[in-house]
Design a protein around this motif. Structure first.
Motif, PDB file in Angstrom:
ATOM      1  N   ARG A 179       0.832  -1.212   0.000  1.00  0.00           N
ATOM      2  CA  ARG A 179       0.000   0.000   0.000  1.00  0.00           C
ATOM      3  C   ARG A 179       0.868   1.265   0.000  1.00  0.00           C
ATOM      4  O   ARG A 179       0.463   2.304   0.515  1.00  0.00           O
ATOM      5  CB  ARG A 179      -0.953  -0.038   1.190  1.00  0.00           C
ATOM      6  N   PHE A 180       2.031   1.163  -0.610  1.00  0.00           N
ATOM      7  CA  PHE A 180       2.938   2.301  -0.719  1.00  0.00           C
ATOM      8  C   PHE A 180       2.252   3.508  -1.350  1.00  0.00           C
ATOM      9  O   PHE A 180       2.401   4.645  -0.888  1.00  0.00           O
ATOM     10  CB  PHE A 180       4.164   1.897  -1.542  1.00  0.00           C
ATOM     11  N   GLU A 181       1.491   3.274  -2.407  1.00  0.00           N
ATOM     12  CA  GLU A 181       0.845   4.388  -3.100  1.00  0.00           C
ATOM     13  C   GLU A 181      -0.141   5.102  -2.178  1.00  0.00           C
ATOM     14  O   GLU A 181      -0.234   6.340  -2.169  1.00  0.00           O
ATOM     15  CB  GLU A 181       0.124   3.884  -4.355  1.00  0.00           C
ATOM     16  N   GLU A 182      -0.861   4.339  -1.363  1.00  0.00           N
ATOM     17  CA  GLU A 182      -1.783   4.939  -0.397  1.00  0.00           C
ATOM     18  C   GLU A 182      -1.020   5.771   0.634  1.00  0.00           C
ATOM     19  O   GLU A 182      -1.466   6.852   1.040  1.00  0.00           O
ATOM     20  CB  GLU A 182      -2.589   3.848   0.300  1.00  0.00           C
ATOM     21  N   ALA A 183       0.129   5.267   1.051  1.00  0.00           N
ATOM     22  CA  ALA A 183       0.953   6.016   2.003  1.00  0.00           C
ATOM     23  C   ALA A 183       1.378   7.349   1.405  1.00  0.00           C
ATOM     24  O   ALA A 183       1.363   8.383   2.087  1.00  0.00           O
ATOM     25  CB  ALA A 183       2.168   5.197   2.412  1.00  0.00           C
ATOM     26  N   MET A 184       1.756   7.362   0.139  1.00  0.00           N
ATOM     27  CA  MET A 184       2.144   8.600  -0.514  1.00  0.00           C
ATOM     28  C   MET A 184       0.986   9.594  -0.563  1.00  0.00           C
ATOM     29  O   MET A 184       1.180  10.801  -0.419  1.00  0.00           O
ATOM     30  CB  MET A 184       2.625   8.321  -1.943  1.00  0.00           C
ATOM     31  N   THR A 185      -0.207   9.075  -0.754  1.00  0.00           N
ATOM     32  CA  THR A 185      -1.381   9.945  -0.808  1.00  0.00           C
ATOM     33  C   THR A 185      -1.680  10.546   0.566  1.00  0.00           C
ATOM     34  O   THR A 185      -2.046  11.719   0.679  1.00  0.00           O
ATOM     35  CB  THR A 185      -2.603   9.149  -1.306  1.00  0.00           C
ATOM     36  N   LEU A 186      -1.517   9.754   1.607  1.00  0.00           N
ATOM     37  CA  LEU A 186      -1.779  10.240   2.960  1.00  0.00           C
ATOM     38  C   LEU A 186      -0.806  11.341   3.356  1.00  0.00           C
ATOM     39  O   LEU A 186      -1.201  12.351   3.955  1.00  0.00           O
ATOM     40  CB  LEU A 186      -1.679   9.083   3.961  1.00  0.00           C
ATOM     41  N   VAL A 187       0.471  11.149   3.048  1.00  0.00           N
ATOM     42  CA  VAL A 187       1.494  12.110   3.458  1.00  0.00           C
ATOM     43  C   VAL A 187       1.364  13.372   2.600  1.00  0.00           C
ATOM     44  O   VAL A 187       1.437  13.320   1.383  1.00  0.00           O
ATOM     45  CB  VAL A 187       2.904  11.503   3.325  1.00  0.00           C
ATOM     46  N   GLY A 188       1.157  14.462   3.223  1.00  0.00           N
ATOM     47  CA  GLY A 188       0.986  15.711   2.501  1.00  0.00           C
ATOM     48  C   GLY A 188      -0.418  15.920   1.987  1.00  0.00           C
ATOM     49  O   GLY A 188      -0.667  16.881   1.256  1.00  0.00           O
ATOM     50  N   GLY A 189      -1.360  15.042   2.391  1.00  0.00           N
ATOM     51  CA  GLY A 189      -2.734  15.168   1.931  1.00  0.00           C
ATOM     52  C   GLY A 189      -3.526  16.262   2.620  1.00  0.00           C
ATOM     53  O   GLY A 189      -4.617  16.610   2.179  1.00  0.00           O
ATOM     54  N   GLY A 190      -3.005  16.779   3.723  1.00  0.00           N
ATOM     55  CA  GLY A 190      -3.668  17.893   4.390  1.00  0.00           C
ATOM     56  C   GLY A 190      -4.657  17.519   5.462  1.00  0.00           C
ATOM     57  O   GLY A 190      -5.220  18.409   6.112  1.00  0.00           O
ATOM     58  N   ASP A 191      -4.909  16.232   5.675  1.00  0.00           N
ATOM     59  CA  ASP A 191      -5.847  15.829   6.714  1.00  0.00           C
ATOM     60  C   ASP A 191      -5.193  16.022   8.080  1.00  0.00           C
ATOM     61  O   ASP A 191      -4.166  15.404   8.368  1.00  0.00           O
ATOM     62  CB  ASP A 191      -6.223  14.357   6.522  1.00  0.00           C
ATOM     63  N   PRO A 192      -5.765  16.884   8.955  1.00  0.00           N
ATOM     64  CA  PRO A 192      -5.132  17.114  10.260  1.00  0.00           C
ATOM     65  C   PRO A 192      -5.118  15.878  11.141  1.00  0.00           C
ATOM     66  O   PRO A 192      -4.369  15.825  12.121  1.00  0.00           O
ATOM     67  CB  PRO A 192      -5.989  18.227  10.876  1.00  0.00           C
ATOM     68  N   GLY A 193      -5.933  14.867  10.791  1.00  0.00           N
ATOM     69  CA  GLY A 193      -5.933  13.627  11.555  1.00  0.00           C
ATOM     70  C   GLY A 193      -4.830  12.666  11.160  1.00  0.00           C
ATOM     71  O   GLY A 193      -4.653  11.632  11.805  1.00  0.00           O
ATOM     72  N   THR A 194      -4.102  13.004  10.097  1.00  0.00           N
ATOM     73  CA  THR A 194      -2.995  12.154   9.660  1.00  0.00           C
ATOM     74  C   THR A 194      -1.715  12.589  10.340  1.00  0.00           C
ATOM     75  O   THR A 194      -1.246  13.711  10.162  1.00  0.00           O
ATOM     76  CB  THR A 194      -2.814  12.216   8.139  1.00  0.00           C
ATOM     77  N   GLY A 195      -1.170  11.695  11.153  1.00  0.00           N
ATOM     78  CA  GLY A 195       0.113  11.942  11.787  1.00  0.00           C
ATOM     79  C   GLY A 195       1.186  11.212  11.026  1.00  0.00           C
ATOM     80  O   GLY A 195       1.282  11.261   9.809  1.00  0.00           O
ATOM     81  N   LYS A 196       2.009  10.471  11.757  1.00  0.00           N
ATOM     82  CA  LYS A 196       3.067   9.715  11.111  1.00  0.00           C
ATOM     83  C   LYS A 196       2.494   8.450  10.472  1.00  0.00           C
ATOM     84  O   LYS A 196       1.748   7.703  11.093  1.00  0.00           O
ATOM     85  CB  LYS A 196       4.157   9.344  12.106  1.00  0.00           C
ATOM     86  N   VAL A 197       2.862   8.215   9.229  1.00  0.00           N
ATOM     87  CA  VAL A 197       2.480   7.025   8.478  1.00  0.00           C
ATOM     88  C   VAL A 197       3.667   6.074   8.453  1.00  0.00           C
ATOM     89  O   VAL A 197       4.784   6.484   8.115  1.00  0.00           O
ATOM     90  CB  VAL A 197       2.051   7.391   7.049  1.00  0.00           C
ATOM     91  N   LEU A 198       3.425   4.813   8.801  1.00  0.00           N
ATOM     92  CA  LEU A 198       4.473   3.798   8.777  1.00  0.00           C
ATOM     93  C   LEU A 198       4.178   2.770   7.705  1.00  0.00           C
ATOM     94  O   LEU A 198       3.010   2.407   7.478  1.00  0.00           O
ATOM     95  CB  LEU A 198       4.581   3.066  10.115  1.00  0.00           C
ATOM     96  N   LEU A 199       5.220   2.282   7.055  1.00  0.00           N
ATOM     97  CA  LEU A 199       5.130   1.069   6.245  1.00  0.00           C
ATOM     98  C   LEU A 199       5.700  -0.067   7.095  1.00  0.00           C
ATOM     99  O   LEU A 199       6.771   0.073   7.685  1.00  0.00           O
ATOM    100  CB  LEU A 199       5.915   1.198   4.952  1.00  0.00           C
ATOM    101  N   ARG A 200       4.965  -1.170   7.143  1.00  0.00           N
ATOM    102  CA  ARG A 200       5.382  -2.316   7.955  1.00  0.00           C
ATOM    103  C   ARG A 200       5.601  -3.511   7.037  1.00  0.00           C
ATOM    104  O   ARG A 200       4.659  -4.157   6.593  1.00  0.00           O
ATOM    105  CB  ARG A 200       4.312  -2.671   9.001  1.00  0.00           C
ATOM    106  N   PRO A 201       6.870  -3.828   6.698  1.00  0.00           N
ATOM    107  CA  PRO A 201       7.146  -4.966   5.806  1.00  0.00           C
ATOM    108  C   PRO A 201       6.593  -6.269   6.371  1.00  0.00           C
ATOM    109  O   PRO A 201       6.494  -6.426   7.588  1.00  0.00           O
ATOM    110  CB  PRO A 201       8.660  -4.986   5.731  1.00  0.00           C
TER     111      PRO A 201
END
Length: 369
Positions: A347-369
């Motif tokens: 879900r790398f592409e989803e992570a890219m969308t979340l980061v910088g998306g402007g949602d104040p509820g989005t904090g740190k996004v982690l990828l977990r292999p």
């Protein structure tokens, strides 16, 4: 954005970012098997590929990645907005990470195997004048960094020089430890700012850097610790992290010459200049955010008349890494609550969308292999 599909291609170990991995493990033979890695071939195009398990070369270790944070610089890399010379395509991103040492190359002691760890991202030479002074983030040998010019941790494994490891406690929370890279950057800022007990301190920006700064600055017993951010929700989180108050930029804009120390973390177009206006005469300002070209300049007349000390931070030297790891181990720094999303590599592409998306509820996004 291009889709990321498992099996979309096969990359030999070390191909994402250049170089061939060397064989040699500490404590037991040659490892075999396969893993996965996100490869960004060029801006906007990525694959999730199957790779041979990389073998560490002399002085290197192979780390099994537990978690890897996604930050705005990863988004810039993906969008093609990172400055030339600070990225090398194709590349496996991932410079914020934690994991467990699986194997070591020639010259690596077996006592490292099985240890939980993080590692510095800058591949400093250790020999130039700046490195010998301890300023490893100012290495003059040329820029090399894990996740930007060397394969990073958006993968099952990452190879790093053993000399860059910062070992963690055996029971360390690896999910939280993935944020020790931005914590080290913040530690560099805090060390530069020299906070003293009882001072009035402002943190501009309540993203990951700002909230980590609040935690470290709270440990210095400030008289006031105010966070400035336009998002009310982020102000609430800042209070939970140790801030004594929160202001939006309009409220803060009515203040002049108030704070002993201002730590800027937002990197917005106007925050460098506005941070200098917040500092009292003789105060200190530390610029930590990454600014884009065209940002509002700092008035030199204001600087000279107010006798401000202005420092900037780019990355973190070894001493700041040690500072952050000590604070984490000692319980003064708890990055875990800042994590709001945990996604698999697929879900790398989803992570890219979340980061910088402007949602104040989005904090740190982690990828977990």
């Amino acid at each position: 954005m291009s889709g990321g599909t498992t099996g979309g291609g096969t990359a030999r170990s070390g191909t994402a970012g250049g170089g061939t991995a060397h064989a040699g493990t500490a404590g037991g033979g040659t490892a075999s098997g396969v893993g996965r890695a996100v490869v960004v071939d060029r801006p906007g195009a990525h694959r999730l590929v199957t790779v041979d398990t990389p073998e560490p070369g002399p002085g290197e270790v192979r780390v099994r990645v537990a978690a890897a944070g996604v930050c705005m610089s990863d988004r810039e890399l993906y969008d093609g907005r990172r400055a030339p010379g600070y990225v090398r395509y194709p590349i496996t991103p991932g410079h914020e990470w934690s994991g467990t040492v699986e194997a070591g190359g020639e010259g690596v002691g077996p006592e490292l195997i099985g240890r939980r760890t993080v590692a510095e991202g800058f591949r400093a030479c250790g020999r130039c004048a700046r490195c010998r002074e301890g300023e490893t983030s100012l290495c003059t040998a040329g820029y090399e960094e894990t996740g930007f010019t060397r394969p990073g941790a958006f993968a099952d494994h990452v190879l790093v020089p053993a000399r860059l490891l910062h070992l963690l406690a055996d029971d360390a929370d690896l999910r939280a430890a993935a944020l020790l890279e931005p914590a080290a950057v913040v530690a560099a800022a805090v060390r530069s700012g020299r906070p003293e007990p009882g001072e009035r301190i402002a943190v501009v920006g309540a993203g990951t850097l700002g909230l980590l700064a609040v935690q470290l600055l709270a440990a210095s017993s400030p008289g006031e610790l105010t966070v400035i951010d336009p998002r009310a929700e982020r102000g609430r989180v800042a209070r939970e992290s140790g801030a004594t108050g929160a202001l939006d930029p309009e409220e803060a804009g009515r203040l002049r010459g108030v704070y002993d120390l201002v730590v800027e973390t937002a990197g917005a177009a106007t925050t460098g200049a506005s941070s200098c206006l917040l500092a009292r005469r003789g105060g200190r300002v530390v610029l930590t955010g990454m600014f884009a070209a065209g940002a509002t300049g700092i008035d030199p007349v204001h600087l000279s008349v107010h006798q401000l000390t202005v420092r900037s931070v780019f990355g973190a030297p070894s001493a700041a890494w040690s500072y952050a790891v000590r604070a984490f181990t000692g319980g003064l720094l708890d990055p875990g609550p800042l994590v709001t999303h945990e996604l698999p590599l697929e879900r790398f592409e989803e992570a890219m969308t979340l980061v910088g998306g402007g949602d104040p509820g989005t904090g740190k996004v982690l990828l977990r292999p």
